[in-house]
Design an enzyme around this catalytic site. Structure first.
Site, PDB file in Angstrom:
ATOM      1  N   ASP A 142       0.580  -1.159   0.406  1.00  0.00           N
ATOM      2  CA  ASP A 142       0.053   0.307  -0.138  1.00  0.00           C
ATOM      3  C   ASP A 142       1.015   1.169  -0.184  1.00  0.00           C
ATOM      4  O   ASP A 142      -0.187   2.347  -0.216  1.00  0.00           O
ATOM      5  CB  ASP A 142      -0.948  -0.256   1.045  1.00  0.00           C
ATOM      6  CG  ASP A 142      -0.272   0.308   2.511  1.00  0.00           C
ATOM      7  OD1 ASP A 142       1.222  -0.085   2.969  1.00  0.00           O
ATOM      8  OD2 ASP A 142      -0.797   0.333   3.170  1.00  0.00           O
ATOM      9  N   SER A 143       2.267   0.815  -0.122  1.00  0.00           N
ATOM     10  CA  SER A 143       3.267   2.433  -0.102  1.00  0.00           C
ATOM     11  C   SER A 143       2.880   2.669  -1.142  1.00  0.00           C
ATOM     12  O   SER A 143       3.404   3.734  -1.248  1.00  0.00           O
ATOM     13  CB  SER A 143       4.044   1.524  -0.684  1.00  0.00           C
ATOM     14  OG  SER A 143       4.145   0.322  -0.448  1.00  0.00           O
ATOM     15  N   ASP A 187      -0.877  -6.839  -0.343  1.00  0.00           N
ATOM     16  CA  ASP A 187      -1.130  -5.864   0.835  1.00  0.00           C
ATOM     17  C   ASP A 187      -2.690  -4.979   1.369  1.00  0.00           C
ATOM     18  O   ASP A 187      -3.277  -4.305   0.470  1.00  0.00           O
ATOM     19  CB  ASP A 187      -0.039  -4.545   0.870  1.00  0.00           C
ATOM     20  CG  ASP A 187       0.402  -3.988   2.508  1.00  0.00           C
ATOM     21  OD1 ASP A 187      -0.084  -4.631   2.943  1.00  0.00           O
ATOM     22  OD2 ASP A 187       1.097  -2.760   1.926  1.00  0.00           O
ATOM     23  N   LYS A 203      -0.886  -9.349   2.843  1.00  0.00           N
ATOM     24  CA  LYS A 203      -0.138  -8.983   4.471  1.00  0.00           C
ATOM     25  C   LYS A 203      -1.272  -8.121   4.888  1.00  0.00           C
ATOM     26  O   LYS A 203      -1.883  -7.151   4.398  1.00  0.00           O
ATOM     27  CB  LYS A 203       0.898  -8.700   3.544  1.00  0.00           C
ATOM     28  CG  LYS A 203       2.251  -7.526   4.980  1.00  0.00           C
ATOM     29  CD  LYS A 203       3.409  -7.127   4.199  1.00  0.00           C
ATOM     30  CE  LYS A 203       3.105  -5.334   3.971  1.00  0.00           C
ATOM     31  NZ  LYS A 203       2.759  -4.276   5.117  1.00  0.00           N
ATOM     32  N   GLU A 205      -1.478  -5.571   8.609  1.00  0.00           N
ATOM     33  CA  GLU A 205      -0.829  -4.988   9.673  1.00  0.00           C
ATOM     34  C   GLU A 205      -1.425  -5.318  10.791  1.00  0.00           C
ATOM     35  O   GLU A 205      -2.395  -5.051  11.286  1.00  0.00           O
ATOM     36  CB  GLU A 205      -1.061  -3.364   9.417  1.00  0.00           C
ATOM     37  CG  GLU A 205       0.213  -3.506   8.314  1.00  0.00           C
ATOM     38  CD  GLU A 205       0.059  -1.566   7.890  1.00  0.00           C
ATOM     39  OE1 GLU A 205       0.038  -0.769   8.643  1.00  0.00           O
ATOM     40  OE2 GLU A 205       0.519  -0.912   7.188  1.00  0.00           O
ATOM     41  N   GLU A 225       8.575  -3.595  10.982  1.00  0.00           N
ATOM     42  CA  GLU A 225       9.351  -2.924  10.548  1.00  0.00           C
ATOM     43  C   GLU A 225       9.540  -1.953  11.560  1.00  0.00           C
ATOM     44  O   GLU A 225       8.786  -1.714  12.696  1.00  0.00           O
ATOM     45  CB  GLU A 225       7.708  -2.019   9.787  1.00  0.00           C
ATOM     46  CG  GLU A 225       8.335  -0.531   9.204  1.00  0.00           C
ATOM     47  CD  GLU A 225       7.623  -0.407   8.210  1.00  0.00           C
ATOM     48  OE1 GLU A 225       6.478  -1.122   7.512  1.00  0.00           O
ATOM     49  OE2 GLU A 225       7.739   1.193   8.282  1.00  0.00           O
TER      50      GLU A 225
HETATM   51  O1  KIV Z   1       3.417  -0.776   1.803  1.00  0.00           O
HETATM   52  C1  KIV Z   1       4.871  -1.767   2.023  1.00  0.00           C
HETATM   53  O2  KIV Z   1       5.513  -1.512   1.197  1.00  0.00           O
HETATM   54  C2  KIV Z   1       5.324  -1.992   2.982  1.00  0.00           C
HETATM   55  C3  KIV Z   1       6.559  -2.324   3.532  1.00  0.00           C
HETATM   56  C4  KIV Z   1       7.244  -1.116   3.615  1.00  0.00           C
HETATM   57  C5  KIV Z   1       6.654  -3.173   4.276  1.00  0.00           C
HETATM   58  O3  KIV Z   1       4.057  -2.567   3.633  1.00  0.00           O
END
Ligand code: KIV
Length: 287
Positions: A72-73, A111, A140, A142, A205
């Site tokens: 989600d970055s 994500d 993934k 959080e 992280e």
């Molecule tokens: O969204 C992302 O890029 C991440 C990484 C920083 C682990 O969650």
């Protein structure tokens, strides 16, 4: 708590036998969560890099990286947001589909964006299913022990899950910036809970290196660090950051393996100058 069949529960010889007798198909070329567990079990480091589009996906695949994280970055790297909170499911599925289409071997990890799994378990499950239908091999999310029941349901439904502890960017408003707001014991407890719930791996992280090492030693599942020192089972970085496309982002953990912002700027400026000055196109570029 019940025992969920996980790669680390299956002895190595059985795994090899299964691989031989099942026969290889095209889809088995893709890195699986079993391959990730085996690699960690053989004390080899796991590599993960973000990918969002054909450009980054093909490069990540060609470089032999194990996991392409459609993170989600994407919100900060491609969408110009100040954080990841505004990223939608629709956008994530769009990027997952591209990365899956443009790769054959790398494990595609989707994500789950903010709001797609925190509201209720049924929605979360539906959203995780959508990720796999779009081509992700795993998702993934959080968060700590509070997500155990959800992760158990996802694993039961056939959806491999990677956890994410330490600094969790979707909680940036709770942590008042990029920092970890849990103690060593709380992090350890969360990590063990997530493992019990069935995660196949865990991102750590910005967890201090000593604590990340202790967590890694205590777990059977691999840990993947970002700003968590050298004692984790693998490492992850954001494609644009590690290649130098984001010159203003300079956290201590970041190592740049290229300076592509500068290179791209140079090329674009030169192009502008040559078009304006009449040097491009020349005879060699004309029909
Ligand atoms: O969204 C992302 O890029 C991440 C990484 C920083 C682990 O969650």
């Amino acid at each position: 708590m019940y025992l969920i069949a996980q790669p680390w529960n299956i002895p190595k010889l059985t795994r090899r036998f299964q691989a031989r007798t099942r026969g290889y198909t095209d889809s088995m070329k893709r890195t699986s969560i079993r391959d990730i567990a085996n690699k960690a079990g053989d004390d080899q480091k796991i590599t993960m890099i973000t990918a969002y589009d054909a450009f980054s996906a093909r490069l990540v695949e060609q470089a032999g990286i194990d996991i392409a994280l459609v993170g989600d970055s994407v919100g900060t790297t491609l969408q110009g947001r100040k954080d990841t909170l505004g990223v939608s499911m629709e956008a994530m599925l769009y990027h997952v589909e591209i990365v899956a289409r443009c790769t054959e071997r790398v494990l595609v990890l989707g994500d789950m964006p903010f709001g797609s799994y925190q509201v209720n378990e049924d929605d979360a499950l539906r959203n995780a299913v959508a990720f796999l239908k779009a081509g992700a091999n795993a998702v993934k999310l959080e968060g700590g022990a509070a997500f155990m029941p959800l992760i158990e349901r996802m694993c039961e439904a056939g959806i491999p899950v990677m956890g994410h502890l330490g600094y969790t960017p979707q909680s940036v408003n709770m942590t008042s910036g990029p920092r970890v707001n849990k103690s060593r014991d709380e992090l350890m407890e969360d990590a063990e809970s997530l493992q019990d719930a069935g995660v196949f791996a865990l991102v750590l992280e910005m967890v201090p290196g000593k604590i990340a090492s202790e967590i890694t030693q205590a777990l059977k599942v691999p840990t993947i660090g970002i700003g968590a020192g050298a004692g984790t089972s693998g490492q992850v970085l954001v494609f644009h950051d590690m290649l130098g496309f984001s010159p203003d982002f300079n956290p201590k953990f970041l190592k740049r393996y290229g300076n592509f912002h500068e290179t791209a700027l140079e090329g674009l400026r030169k192009y502008r100058e040559e078009v304006e000055g009449g040097q491009y196109p020349g005879d060699a570029h004309s029909y």
